[in-house]
Design a protein around this motif. Structure first.
Motif, mmCIF file in Angstrom:
data_model
loop_
_atom_site.group_PDB
_atom_site.id
_atom_site.type_symbol
_atom_site.label_atom_id
_atom_site.label_comp_id
_atom_site.label_asym_id
_atom_site.label_seq_id
_atom_site.Cartn_x
_atom_site.Cartn_y
_atom_site.Cartn_z
ATOM 1 N N LYS A 119 53.374 -55.763 -32.903
ATOM 2 C CA LYS A 119 52.824 -56.537 -31.801
ATOM 3 C C LYS A 119 51.502 -55.941 -31.310
ATOM 4 O O LYS A 119 50.553 -56.662 -31.018
ATOM 5 N N VAL A 120 51.483 -54.595 -31.259
ATOM 6 C CA VAL A 120 50.289 -53.930 -30.776
ATOM 7 C C VAL A 120 49.142 -54.141 -31.754
ATOM 8 O O VAL A 120 48.015 -54.424 -31.379
ATOM 9 N N PRO B 25 51.066 -50.017 -9.771
ATOM 10 C CA PRO B 25 51.354 -50.572 -11.092
ATOM 11 C C PRO B 25 50.631 -51.901 -11.284
ATOM 12 O O PRO B 25 50.746 -52.784 -10.434
ATOM 13 N N PRO B 26 49.870 -52.057 -12.351
ATOM 14 C CA PRO B 26 49.119 -53.303 -12.533
ATOM 15 C C PRO B 26 50.025 -54.456 -12.972
ATOM 16 O O PRO B 26 51.080 -54.240 -13.559
ATOM 17 N N VAL B 27 49.595 -55.659 -12.659
ATOM 18 C CA VAL B 27 50.283 -56.859 -13.125
ATOM 19 C C VAL B 27 49.707 -57.163 -14.504
ATOM 20 O O VAL B 27 48.504 -57.289 -14.654
ATOM 21 N N LEU B 28 50.570 -57.229 -15.522
ATOM 22 C CA LEU B 28 50.024 -57.378 -16.874
ATOM 23 C C LEU B 28 50.428 -58.664 -17.563
ATOM 24 O O LEU B 28 49.607 -59.439 -18.010
ATOM 25 N N SER B 29 51.723 -58.890 -17.650
ATOM 26 C CA SER B 29 52.145 -59.951 -18.556
ATOM 27 C C SER B 29 52.682 -61.160 -17.812
ATOM 28 O O SER B 29 53.355 -61.989 -18.393
ATOM 29 N N MET B 30 52.427 -61.227 -16.510
ATOM 30 C CA MET B 30 52.927 -62.376 -15.766
ATOM 31 C C MET B 30 51.766 -63.139 -15.167
ATOM 32 O O MET B 30 50.661 -62.649 -15.058
ATOM 33 N N THR C 170 54.287 -50.548 -14.940
ATOM 34 C CA THR C 170 53.617 -51.812 -14.696
ATOM 35 C C THR C 170 54.448 -52.596 -13.717
ATOM 36 O O THR C 170 55.644 -52.352 -13.569
ATOM 37 N N ASP D 142 55.275 -55.801 -13.864
ATOM 38 C CA ASP D 142 56.228 -56.700 -14.510
ATOM 39 C C ASP D 142 57.140 -55.930 -15.438
ATOM 40 O O ASP D 142 56.673 -55.186 -16.293
ATOM 41 N N ASN E 113 58.810 -56.786 -17.931
ATOM 42 C CA ASN E 113 58.838 -57.151 -19.342
ATOM 43 C C ASN E 113 57.492 -56.974 -20.040
ATOM 44 O O ASN E 113 57.302 -57.471 -21.133
ATOM 45 N N ALA E 114 56.566 -56.308 -19.388
ATOM 46 C CA ALA E 114 55.255 -56.127 -20.016
ATOM 47 C C ALA E 114 55.431 -55.402 -21.342
ATOM 48 O O ALA E 114 56.208 -54.458 -21.450
ATOM 49 N N SER E 115 54.711 -55.842 -22.354
ATOM 50 C CA SER E 115 54.879 -55.258 -23.678
ATOM 51 C C SER E 115 54.046 -53.991 -23.809
ATOM 52 O O SER E 115 53.196 -53.688 -22.968
ATOM 53 N N ALA E 116 54.323 -53.270 -24.879
ATOM 54 C CA ALA E 116 53.553 -52.061 -25.159
ATOM 55 C C ALA E 116 52.079 -52.410 -25.297
ATOM 56 O O ALA E 116 51.211 -51.668 -24.880
ATOM 57 N N ASP F 87 50.396 -54.728 -23.736
ATOM 58 C CA ASP F 87 49.787 -54.880 -22.420
ATOM 59 C C ASP F 87 49.509 -53.529 -21.785
ATOM 60 O O ASP F 87 48.467 -53.310 -21.182
#
Ligand SMILES: Cc1cc2nc3c(=O)[nH]c(=O)nc-3n(C[C@H](O)[C@H](O)[C@H](O)COP(=O)(O)OP(=O)(O)OC[C@H]3O[C@@H](n4cnc5c(N)ncnc54)[C@H](O)[C@@H]3O)c2cc1C
Ligand SMILES: Nc1ncnc2c1ncn2[C@@H]1O[C@H](COP(=O)(O)O)[C@@H](O)[C@H]1O
Lengths: 410, 268
Positions: free
Chosen positions: A82-83, A251-256, B219, B221, B223-226, B228
């Motif tokens: 994924k990375v 903590p940053p907001v990343l995937s939402m 983070t 959230d 569920n944030a992925s690696a 992110d």
């Protein structure tokens, strides 16, 4: 014990706990099978001295062959697929929705040309930290113009209030925010940790009669913590919070993603006569600005030979001059121009490094610079790793070429 | 504004972080420096100073006297009332044209709120982060420190309170003789019954011993992925960008100049 189990990759801890489990279950056959598996293949070996299982870092590395024909460590080997595919595919982010919120966290943003600054993002992340994912709490972003990127930064609602960021000391902003807190249940007011943000935070706190928390480093749903008394104690703020958050500690907001729907609170700024009249900005010659404040720094290192040229270029570019320790030791620039661990630190928007190696002591001084450009004859110099754009060239030649183009643009 | 005549500087006691003993607060000394310079440049301007505190502060306050301040007024805080309210009551009686304070004298989140509390009770506008003060043709001008070395100019047309930025000129060193000869004047605050009764002491935050302070690696959230997280960590550091080798100096110069212009740091 099936092969599929045996083929599973075990981390060291899991392998040991799995063994323990088989022994506990008295399934000795499975345990022996597991123990006899070729451990090296999983990146482990048994230490000769202690007979204990050890990680084998070499077995875990992957090599690729570089263009030069020499083996090179493949740094991507350990990362998940994924990375490695980062950026290739972007799945839509899940959206958090709030319907009929009862409680509010107000985030007041500074914005720069309609965009969120780093401080604004921290501010929204801090507000998000207080609101959490509670369906009854909404983060409202207030700004004085439209902004892009609010849903990804964490805003459930937004409202544009013209004149919100005026700093003429009228208290109109504070009064408006106060009326907001009377109108609805506000849990916190969060500001960007900038001079303007701290100003409004303090004056709102005075207006509301609460103690502000400037530079909070730990923020939870109903508290925030600031450091005080020379680092001896922590002050824990509770109740209605008025705060700014310390950068890097939220903590940053990343995937939402969030709704960022328009909101109408109905507050507006009362027009008021102010005795402070803003006459606009005054720019002093770049070279008189302190290095800590300078937006554009021209930094010379040991690779610069023609210092007259360097000084002329700085004047032509309207840049603030700086140098490495080598340069200041040699007397080409005064000591107060030294950037680095034993000098001053820069948080420039642009840092142009000429003939500078970028030793760690120097890099410490440019940690907070936004964009670093480097010119160096050596592609292996550490500054190249730090720079956003680097050019392999002679510093003096580039300088004289720049000066020529500046003086006589075709 | 007509000729500015009376300035009052609010002076707090700072803490020496090495030994936790009191000393002059550096930014307050800078505020006093601005006021003293203003007084030296404008005949007839008078500079007063005020502190709300206890006799144990006297030693540290002498540092301010040593800067050339003739006398300093001290008010004892009233029980159950914010010190700022006590200061405001005294100040409104004396009708100063300008009140100067430091931008923040303590460390910690609550720092810097004192001047705002004073301003609120006196209904004065606040101009924060001032670095420069001058009067020309009867008009008071102030410069405010903004991001990236910009100084915003303000014309001040009425009474106001200003907080002074640490970027203001450095304060002069105190002289021992002046410090000894200056007077600390205790003002009897019992005479002043104008204190706003609503100005109760703020509920102060709870204190506890400091816990280790860590930069956040988590983070928001869950569920944030690696991916992110990796992006979040590397995005801050910047760097490891484009490398151009074998480019002509002429082209490099053009490209750098274009980039500088695009970033808006060079004049067009
Ligand atoms: C305790 C301690 C504290 C220190 N504090 C600091 C500090 O605060 N600040 C600081 O800067 N240093 C500091 N140093 C020194 C630091 O370690 C380095 O020695 C120094 O930064 C190197 O400076 P430089 O890159 O300018 O020079 P050099 O190391 O001489 O590097 C010159 C660079 O220019 C390149 N070059 C050569 N010729 C050309 C050319 N014609 N065109 C283009 N490029 C060319 C070379 O490839 C090289 O990369 C400290 C060291 C110690 C031990
Ligand atoms: N006890 C005090 N007496 C007088 N002035 C004060 C006092 N406390 C704070 N101030 C002023 O308010 C500024 C900010 O202080 P603080 O809010 O304590 O960080 C200081 O720089 C002083 O100018």
């Amino acid at each position: 014990m099936s092969d599929s189990v045996a083929r599973r990759r075990y981390s060291l801890a899991r392998l040991v706990s799995e063994l323990q489990r088989q022994v506990d279950r008295k399934d000795l056959r499975a345990a022996i099978h597991l123990a006899q598996m070729p451990i090296q293949s999983r990146g482990f070996y048994t230490s000769q001295a202690s007979r204990r299982l050890r990680k084998d870092p070499w077995a875990r590395r992957r090599y690729t062959v570089a263009a030069s024909g020499r083996p090179r460590l493949d740094v991507n080997a350990g990362l998940s697929k994924k990375v490695m595919q980062a950026g290739a595919t972007s799945t839509p982010k899940p959206v958090h929705r709030v319907v009929d919120p009862e409680r509010f966290v107000i985030a007041v943003l500074d914005l720069e040309a309609g965009r969120l600054t780093a401080a604004d993002k921290t501010c929204l992340a801090a507000a998000r930290q207080i609101a959490g994912l509670d369906p009854g709490t909404a983060v409202i972003a207030l700004s004085d113009s439209d902004a892009v990127g609010l849903p990804e930064a964490g805003a459930d609602r937004y409202e544009v209030i013209p004149g919100l960021r005026a700093s003429d000391g009228r208290f109109a902003v504070e009064a408006a925010l106060c009326s907001l807190s009377i109108q609805m249940t506000c849990r916190a007011f969060v500001f960007s940790d900038t001079a303007l943000g701290r100003h409004t935070a303090r004056s709102l706190a005075a207006e509301l009669g609460v103690t502000p928390a400037i530079g909070a480093h730990d923020i939870g749903s109903n508290y925030c913590v600031t450091r005080c008394q020379s680092g001896e104690s922590d002050a824990v703020h509770e109740g209605l919070m008025v705060l700014t958050a310390k950068e890097g500690f939220v903590p940053p907001v990343l995937s939402m993603s969030f709704e960022a729907a328009p909101f109408q609170s109905g507050v507006s700024l009362a027009p008021a006569e102010s005795s402070l009249v803003d006459l606009g900005p005054e720019f002093s010659p770049a070279d008189d600005v302190a290095l800590e404040e300078a937006p554009f720094v021209l930094c010379g290192g040991g690779g610069v030979r023609d210092w007259q040229l360097f000084n002329d270029l700085a004047v032509a570019l309207n840049a603030t001059r700086a140098g490495s320790r080598v340069v200041c030791d040699a007397g080409h620039l005064p000591r107060d121009r030294q950037v680095g661990a034993s000098g001053r630190s820069s948080s420039a928007k642009v840092y142009l490094a000429l003939g500078l190696s970028g030793a760690v002591q120097h890099l410490q001084g440019i940690e907070n610079c936004e964009e670093v450009l480097a010119v160096n004859t050596d592609a292996a110099a550490p500054i190249i790793k730090r720079a956003d754009t680097s050019y392999i060239a002679d510093a003096d030649e580039v300088m004289s070429e720049m000066l020529r183009q500046l003086v006589a643009p075709e | 504004m007509t000729k500015l005549t009376r300035i009052c500087v609010l002076l707090a006691v700072g803490v020496n972080p090495a030994n936790c003993r009191g000393r002059r607060s550096s930014v307050d000394a800078q505020a006093l420096e601005l006021a003293l310079r203003f007084g030296e440049q404008n005949d007839g301007a008078c500079v007063d100073a005020l502190h709300v505190g206890s006799p144990s502060d006297e030693r540290s306050l002498r540092d301010y006297l040593g800067m050339g301040l003739g006398s300093l007024s001290i008010l004892a805080p009233e029980p159950g009332v914010e010190p700022a309210a006590t200061a405001a009551a005294h100040l409104s009686e004396a009708e100063y044209d300008l009140v100067l304070a430091g931008s923040a004298a303590r460390d910690g989140g609550a720092s810097g709120v004192f001047p705002y509390q004073v301003a609120k009770q006196m209904a004065l506008p606040v101009l924060p982060d001032v670095t420069h003060l001058e009067e020309s043709d009867g008009v008071l001008m102030a410069k405010q420190a903004r991001e990236r070395g910009v100084r915003q100019k303000f014309e001040v047309r009425g009474r106001s309170l200003m907080t002074v930025s640490p970027l203001a000129p450095a304060a002069r060193l105190p002289s021992f003789v002046l410090a000894r000869e200056g007077t600390l004047r205790w003002v009897n605050s019992n005479d002043e019954r104008r204190i706003d009764p609503s100005a109760e002491v703020l509920q102060s935050p709870k204190m506890r011993a400091a816990l280790p302070m860590r930069k956040s690696l988590a983070t928001f959230d869950p569920n944030a992925s690696a991916e992110d997280r990796l992006k979040a960590v590397t995005a801050l550091k910047g760097g490891a960008g484009k490398l151009h080798d074998a480019m002509e100096p002429e082209l490099i110069a053009t490209e750098i100049l274009a980039r500088l212009k695009a970033l808006g740091v060079t004049p067009d």
